[in-house]
Design a protein around this motif. Structure first.
Motif, PDB file in Angstrom:
ATOM      1  N   THR A 111      13.001   6.770  27.921  1.00 28.95           N
ATOM      2  CA  THR A 111      12.421   6.749  26.579  1.00 28.95           C
ATOM      3  C   THR A 111      12.253   5.308  26.114  1.00 28.95           C
ATOM      4  OG1 THR A 111      14.581   6.834  25.462  1.00 28.95           O
ATOM      5  CG2 THR A 111      13.496   8.950  25.943  1.00 28.95           C
ATOM      6  N   LEU A 112      11.406   5.135  25.126  1.00 32.81           N
ATOM      7  CA  LEU A 112      11.241   3.852  24.443  1.00 32.81           C
ATOM      8  C   LEU A 112      11.239   4.126  22.946  1.00 32.81           C
ATOM      9  CD1 LEU A 112       8.435   1.887  26.370  1.00 32.81           C
ATOM     10  CD2 LEU A 112      10.792   1.143  26.001  1.00 32.81           C
ATOM     11  N   THR A 113      12.099   3.452  22.209  1.00 30.96           N
ATOM     12  CA  THR A 113      12.168   3.625  20.761  1.00 30.96           C
ATOM     13  C   THR A 113      11.833   2.315  20.070  1.00 30.96           C
ATOM     14  OG1 THR A 113      13.832   5.380  20.918  1.00 30.96           O
ATOM     15  CG2 THR A 113      13.641   4.235  18.807  1.00 30.96           C
ATOM     16  N   PHE A 114      10.955   2.394  19.091  1.00 32.00           N
ATOM     17  CA  PHE A 114      10.555   1.227  18.312  1.00 32.00           C
ATOM     18  C   PHE A 114      10.802   1.513  16.835  1.00 32.00           C
ATOM     19  CE2 PHE A 114       7.879   1.256  22.096  1.00 32.00           C
ATOM     20  CZ  PHE A 114       8.007  -0.043  22.562  1.00 32.00           C
ATOM     21  N   SER A 115      11.031   0.460  16.076  1.00 31.12           N
ATOM     22  CA  SER A 115      11.177   0.602  14.626  1.00 31.12           C
ATOM     23  C   SER A 115      10.441  -0.524  13.941  1.00 31.12           C
ATOM     24  CB  SER A 115      12.657   0.602  14.231  1.00 31.12           C
ATOM     25  OG  SER A 115      13.281  -0.602  14.627  1.00 31.12           O
ATOM     26  N   ASN A 162       0.850  -1.190   0.000  1.00 29.13           N
ATOM     27  CA  ASN A 162       0.000   0.000   0.000  1.00 29.13           C
ATOM     28  C   ASN A 162       0.889   1.244   0.000  1.00 29.13           C
ATOM     29  OD1 ASN A 162      -1.676   2.225   0.854  1.00 29.13           O
ATOM     30  ND2 ASN A 162      -3.129   0.756   1.713  1.00 29.13           N
ATOM     31  N   PRO A 163       0.682   2.199  -0.912  1.00 26.64           N
ATOM     32  CA  PRO A 163       1.536   3.392  -0.968  1.00 26.64           C
ATOM     33  C   PRO A 163       1.565   4.191   0.333  1.00 26.64           C
ATOM     34  CG  PRO A 163       0.177   3.224  -2.942  1.00 26.64           C
ATOM     35  CD  PRO A 163      -0.322   2.191  -1.982  1.00 26.64           C
ATOM     36  N   GLN A 164       0.531   4.029   1.171  1.00 25.56           N
ATOM     37  CA  GLN A 164       0.477   4.762   2.435  1.00 25.56           C
ATOM     38  C   GLN A 164       1.182   4.036   3.577  1.00 25.56           C
ATOM     39  OE1 GLN A 164      -3.797   5.355   2.808  1.00 25.56           O
ATOM     40  NE2 GLN A 164      -3.591   7.443   2.011  1.00 25.56           N
ATOM     41  N   THR A 165       1.599   2.805   3.341  1.00 24.94           N
ATOM     42  CA  THR A 165       2.351   2.070   4.356  1.00 24.94           C
ATOM     43  C   THR A 165       3.765   2.636   4.451  1.00 24.94           C
ATOM     44  OG1 THR A 165       1.074   0.038   4.073  1.00 24.94           O
ATOM     45  CG2 THR A 165       3.285  -0.187   4.979  1.00 24.94           C
ATOM     46  N   LEU A 166       4.216   2.898   5.669  1.00 25.17           N
ATOM     47  CA  LEU A 166       5.547   3.452   5.894  1.00 25.17           C
ATOM     48  C   LEU A 166       6.482   2.350   6.385  1.00 25.17           C
ATOM     49  CD1 LEU A 166       4.669   6.796   7.732  1.00 25.17           C
ATOM     50  CD2 LEU A 166       5.229   6.473   5.313  1.00 25.17           C
ATOM     51  N   HIS A 167       7.448   1.973   5.550  1.00 30.79           N
ATOM     52  CA  HIS A 167       8.458   1.002   5.943  1.00 30.79           C
ATOM     53  C   HIS A 167       9.636   1.737   6.582  1.00 30.79           C
ATOM     54  CE1 HIS A 167       6.397  -2.246   3.821  1.00 30.79           C
ATOM     55  NE2 HIS A 167       6.164  -1.361   2.862  1.00 30.79           N
ATOM     56  N   HIS A 168      10.392   1.041   7.418  1.00 31.09           N
ATOM     57  CA  HIS A 168      11.545   1.629   8.118  1.00 31.09           C
ATOM     58  C   HIS A 168      11.115   2.851   8.944  1.00 31.09           C
ATOM     59  CE1 HIS A 168      13.867  -1.069   5.628  1.00 31.09           C
ATOM     60  NE2 HIS A 168      13.368  -0.502   4.547  1.00 31.09           N
ATOM     61  N   TYR A 169       9.956   2.705   9.570  1.00 29.99           N
ATOM     62  CA  TYR A 169       9.423   3.753  10.442  1.00 29.99           C
ATOM     63  C   TYR A 169      10.043   3.614  11.827  1.00 29.99           C
ATOM     64  CZ  TYR A 169       5.727   6.633  12.667  1.00 29.99           C
ATOM     65  OH  TYR A 169       5.024   7.599  13.348  1.00 29.99           O
ATOM     66  N   GLU A 170      10.279   4.732  12.506  1.00 28.15           N
ATOM     67  CA  GLU A 170      10.850   4.701  13.855  1.00 28.15           C
ATOM     68  C   GLU A 170      10.181   5.770  14.707  1.00 28.15           C
ATOM     69  OE1 GLU A 170      15.099   5.926  15.467  1.00 28.15           O
ATOM     70  OE2 GLU A 170      15.166   3.924  14.526  1.00 28.15           O
ATOM     71  N   LEU A 171       9.921   5.439  15.946  1.00 34.96           N
ATOM     72  CA  LEU A 171       9.205   6.354  16.838  1.00 34.96           C
ATOM     73  C   LEU A 171       9.756   6.222  18.255  1.00 34.96           C
ATOM     74  CD1 LEU A 171       5.388   6.979  16.860  1.00 34.96           C
ATOM     75  CD2 LEU A 171       6.545   6.406  18.990  1.00 34.96           C
ATOM     76  N   THR A 172       9.878   7.361  18.951  1.00 29.63           N
ATOM     77  CA  THR A 172      10.391   7.389  20.326  1.00 29.63           C
ATOM     78  C   THR A 172       9.366   8.022  21.256  1.00 29.63           C
ATOM     79  OG1 THR A 172      12.698   7.505  19.619  1.00 29.63           O
ATOM     80  CG2 THR A 172      12.202   8.267  21.852  1.00 29.63           C
TER      81      THR A 172
END
Length: 329
Positions: free
Chosen positions: A189-193, A138-148
């Protein structure tokens, strides 16, 4: 002599397969939820808990068809678990199912990943492969996403991502406990990818509808939709989206792939109730183990020939405690 070897090999394989293999989760290995309104309550946590004690609480909730439930919190929160045997990739069939609490128009999809214990240490520290669900391209899917996420006691939990975005996991009047995992709060903090799926929330008057995606995600379809909850190891892809061929999976991981807030009902948070091997009697590879009393004592080829040591490929291994296993080297 050849016939004798074949009979010996068959006896060894029978020893491998004769113990009944449970179709349900044996244990949870890791539990790292993102902040959320059900965190620290599903399961209950205190400041004295540790990663190990929380994994045990999750085991007590969702292993062995216990009927409990755990939350993964907001985007990125995950759980890792294993069965008492590797899950075999049976060609052309779905291999395992993950049970959540989804119902019609209330899907909170989690991406499912699998890993093989390639280094044979009984830990989920080898390469992970995503199961390619319906929204992968899906063009709206974000791969290699990261969030803290940033800990701020009893306040909204703020976050920033690698797309220049920011926001918060907002607190509500219905859940007054701390939203940040208590046993991880000292980290700050917590970081996920991973992968962020497109938002599925549709405004419907004063509420929201959360329609399910087609296939390949946990807590996406109701548990009554067995096919909708089931996964195929054959869908596995590497970090770049290339298909990989796996004959089995030793570990399974589910992580919340949704980063959205739906008004007063709060963040979209995956819940997991258990998992099931859909063909537990299929010929598999050695069960996950790191116990010192199950160290190898001798090796045999598949036709029963004793080997001087482990050989590349699949070996029959007799352990020091007398058990016999089929092991991929």
């Amino acid at each position: 002599m050849k016939q004798r070897n074949i009979l010996f090999s068959w006896a060894l394989l029978t020893a491998v397969l004769s113990p009944a293999q449970s179709k349900y989760i044996q244990a949870v290995d890791e539990y790292v939820p993102a902040p959320g309104q059900f965190v620290n309550t599903l399961p209950e946590a205190t400041t004295s808990d540790t990663p190990a004690s929380m994994a045990q609480k999750c085991t007590e909730a969702i292993a062995n068809d216990n009927g409990g439930m755990i939350t993964l919190g907001a985007w990125g929160g995950y759980v890792t678990f294993h069965f008492d045997h590797p899950v075999t990739n049976v060609a052309g069939e779905r291999d395992f199912a993950v049970w959540g609490n989804a119902f019609s128009n209330n899907a909170e999809p989690a991406i499912v990943m699998v890993s093989c214990d390639d280094n044979h240490n009984g830990k989920p520290d080898d390469e992970w492969y995503e199961l390619r669900g319906s929204e992968y391209d899906n063009p709206q899917t974000l791969h290699h996403y990261e969030l803290t996420y940033v800990f701020d006691a009893l306040n909204d939990v703020q976050w920033t991502d690698n797309q220049g975005g920011s926001g918060s996991v907002r607190r509500n009047k219905f859940h007054q406990q701390e939203y940040f995992p208590l046993w991880l709060a000292t980290q700050g903090t917590l970081t996920f990818s991973g992968c962020r799926l497109p938002d599925n929330a549709v405004k419907n008057g004063n509420s929201f509808l959360l329609p399910a995606y087609d296939f390949g995600y946990a807590d996406n379809h109701p548990n009554s939709n067995r096919d909708g909850c089931s996964m195929d190891i054959g869908w596995a892809v590497d970090a770049d989206g290339n298909p990989v061929t796996l004959d089995h999976a030793d570990f399974i991981r589910c992580y919340n792939a949704m980063n959205q807030v739906c008004g007063t009902i709060g963040e979209t948070s995956t819940e997991i109730m258990g998992a099931e091997d859909l063909h537990p009697d299929a010929t598999g590879i050695s069960p996950v183990t790191s116990s010192s009393d199950t160290q190898p004592s001798s090796y045999y080829s598949l036709d029963g020939r004793k080997l001087s040591g482990p050989q590349q490929g699949v070996n029959i291994v007799r352990m020091k405690n007398g058990t016999v296993r089929k092991v991929k080297m």
